[in-house]
Design an enzyme around this catalytic site. Structure first.
Site, PDB file in Angstrom:
ATOM      1  N   LYS A  37     -46.603  41.788  17.381  1.00 22.52           N
ATOM      2  CA  LYS A  37     -46.912  42.467  16.117  1.00 22.52           C
ATOM      3  C   LYS A  37     -47.743  43.721  16.377  1.00 22.52           C
ATOM      4  O   LYS A  37     -47.507  44.784  15.803  1.00 22.52           O
ATOM      5  CB  LYS A  37     -47.638  41.500  15.161  1.00 22.52           C
ATOM      6  CG  LYS A  37     -46.723  40.387  14.646  1.00 22.52           C
ATOM      7  CD  LYS A  37     -47.446  39.292  13.865  1.00 22.52           C
ATOM      8  CE  LYS A  37     -46.453  38.195  13.482  1.00 22.52           C
ATOM      9  NZ  LYS A  37     -47.028  37.118  12.689  1.00 22.52           N
ATOM     10  N   GLN A  68     -52.607  34.543  11.723  1.00 24.14           N
ATOM     11  CA  GLN A  68     -51.496  33.865  12.394  1.00 24.14           C
ATOM     12  C   GLN A  68     -51.619  32.360  12.202  1.00 24.14           C
ATOM     13  O   GLN A  68     -52.680  31.783  12.430  1.00 24.14           O
ATOM     14  CB  GLN A  68     -51.502  34.242  13.892  1.00 24.14           C
ATOM     15  CG  GLN A  68     -50.284  33.780  14.659  1.00 24.14           C
ATOM     16  CD  GLN A  68     -48.975  34.423  14.206  1.00 24.14           C
ATOM     17  OE1 GLN A  68     -48.960  35.566  13.751  1.00 24.14           O
ATOM     18  NE2 GLN A  68     -47.885  33.699  14.286  1.00 24.14           N
ATOM     19  N   ASP A  93     -47.646  38.930   4.628  1.00 23.96           N
ATOM     20  CA  ASP A  93     -46.791  37.770   4.898  1.00 23.96           C
ATOM     21  C   ASP A  93     -46.099  37.241   3.639  1.00 23.96           C
ATOM     22  O   ASP A  93     -45.170  36.457   3.734  1.00 23.96           O
ATOM     23  CB  ASP A  93     -47.639  36.624   5.467  1.00 23.96           C
ATOM     24  CG  ASP A  93     -47.776  36.679   6.984  1.00 23.96           C
ATOM     25  OD1 ASP A  93     -46.802  37.062   7.649  1.00 23.96           O
ATOM     26  OD2 ASP A  93     -48.861  36.324   7.490  1.00 23.96           O
TER      27      ASP A  93
HETATM   28  N1  GUN Z   1     -46.639  31.561  12.153  1.00 23.38           N
HETATM   29  C1  GUN Z   1     -45.292  31.435  12.285  1.00 23.38           C
HETATM   30  N2  GUN Z   1     -44.666  32.403  11.593  1.00 23.38           N
HETATM   31  C2  GUN Z   1     -45.618  33.152  11.012  1.00 23.38           C
HETATM   32  C3  GUN Z   1     -45.596  34.302  10.159  1.00 23.38           C
HETATM   33  O1  GUN Z   1     -44.540  34.833   9.791  1.00 23.38           O
HETATM   34  N3  GUN Z   1     -46.798  34.776   9.789  1.00 23.38           N
HETATM   35  C4  GUN Z   1     -47.973  34.204  10.166  1.00 23.38           C
HETATM   36  N4  GUN Z   1     -49.106  34.744   9.720  1.00 23.38           N
HETATM   37  N5  GUN Z   1     -48.032  33.139  10.937  1.00 23.38           N
HETATM   38  C5  GUN Z   1     -46.862  32.625  11.354  1.00 23.38           C
END
Ligand code: GUN
Length: 280
Positions: A51, A95, A118
């Site tokens: 990211k 996350q 998200d």
């Molecule tokens: N953990 C697994 N997929 C995601 C996601 O798309 N966003 C976040 N913040 N955590 C995750």
């Protein structure tokens, strides 16, 4: 046809890069993302690195907050509060998964909805449900992007979603429904999984079980979207779909790696830009 998620993702990132460049030239500011990671889950570490890499690729600002596993919920909430009022930050993500002593729901609800890249906050989930999305959830948005990129019709198709998570299963079912598909959601308690999968024109699998879907469960020319990221004992990464088995009978299929994963990242980056435009 194998859907090249990496290539589609790069096209999207290039579009975002040009827009960020123009914002920077005209307004002398760039969109900023704060990424919070708690503990040292190796998979989360890889996702967070990807990211941040994508942010720098498009010229966005990013900040990582790497907190130790034993961080208190109070400290995490304080950090989020600080980021909520930080003028240089337009997107915040924590996350997942979080350590067991932290209440995931409280953390998700602490992020101000306007910076919720998200689309996890209940306010944004509600907006999504009613067809007034603030931003689209990243993985589901990436799936729709892939299908539309390949000009695959969704309207009137029977889409079978396997998995009912808040992050993928439920929201992709909603987006497909909004695109006028007939949607069936299957899960661990579904009794006739094979019969339902056999009816799918488009199948989206997000259960986290290696090689869960085989060709005996599918009809010819099905479109297969594999959201799984599973690590085999030999260290190799594979999806929820037995790719070797299913690829010959599918009209389209997303590979793992290189399918939905990169698209999730590019949709996140697109969401940071969207939040920036809505906030400023
Ligand atoms: N953990 C697994 N997929 C995601 C996601 O798309 N966003 C976040 N913040 N955590 C995750």
């Amino acid at each position: 046809m194998i859907i090249d998620g990496k290539k589609i993702s790069e096209e999207i990132l290039e579009e975002v890069r040009l827009e960020v460049l123009s914002i920077k030239e005209n307004h002398n500011i760039v969109p900023g993302l704060a990424v919070i990671i708690v503990g040292d889950d190796p998979a989360s570490r890889i996702y967070v690195n990807n990211k941040k890499k994508a942010c720098s690729k498009v010229g966005m600002y990013s900040q990582e907050y790497s907190l130790p596993e034993n961080t208190s919920q109070e400290n995490l909430l304080k950090l989020i509060e600080k980021l909520n009022s930080d003028k240089n930050i337009h997107g915040i993500l924590t996350q997942l998964p979080l350590p067991k002593h932290i209440d995931e729901k409280a953390v998700i609800e602490a992020i101000c909805p306007e910076k919720d890249v998200d689309c996890f906050h209940p306010t944004n989930v509600g907006r999504l449900l009613t067809g007034n999305a603030y931003v689209l959830p990243c993985t589901p948005a990436g799936i729709i992007e892939a299908l539309e990129h390949e000009k695959i019709d969704i309207s009137s198709k029977h889409c079978v979603v396997v998995g009912r998570s808040n992050i993928v299963g439920k929201p992709i079912a909603l987006l497909l429904l909004q695109k006028n598909a007939t949607v069936t959601i299957c899960h661990s308690k579904t009794s006739n999984l094979k019969d339902i999968c056999m009816q799918a024109d488009i199948i989206v699998c997000a259960v986290g079980k290696a090689n869960f879907i085989s060709k005996e469960m599918l009809k010819n020319d099905v479109v297969v979207v594999d959201v799984g990221i599973n690590r085999l004992p030999n260290g190799k990464i594979c999806g929820d779909v037995d790719f070797q088995d299913v690829e010959p009978i599918a009209s389209y299929i997303t590979p793992v790696p290189g399918g939905v994963g990169p698209l999730t990242i590019s949709m996140l980056i697109k969401n940071v830009l969207e939040c920036f435009k809505k906030i400023k």
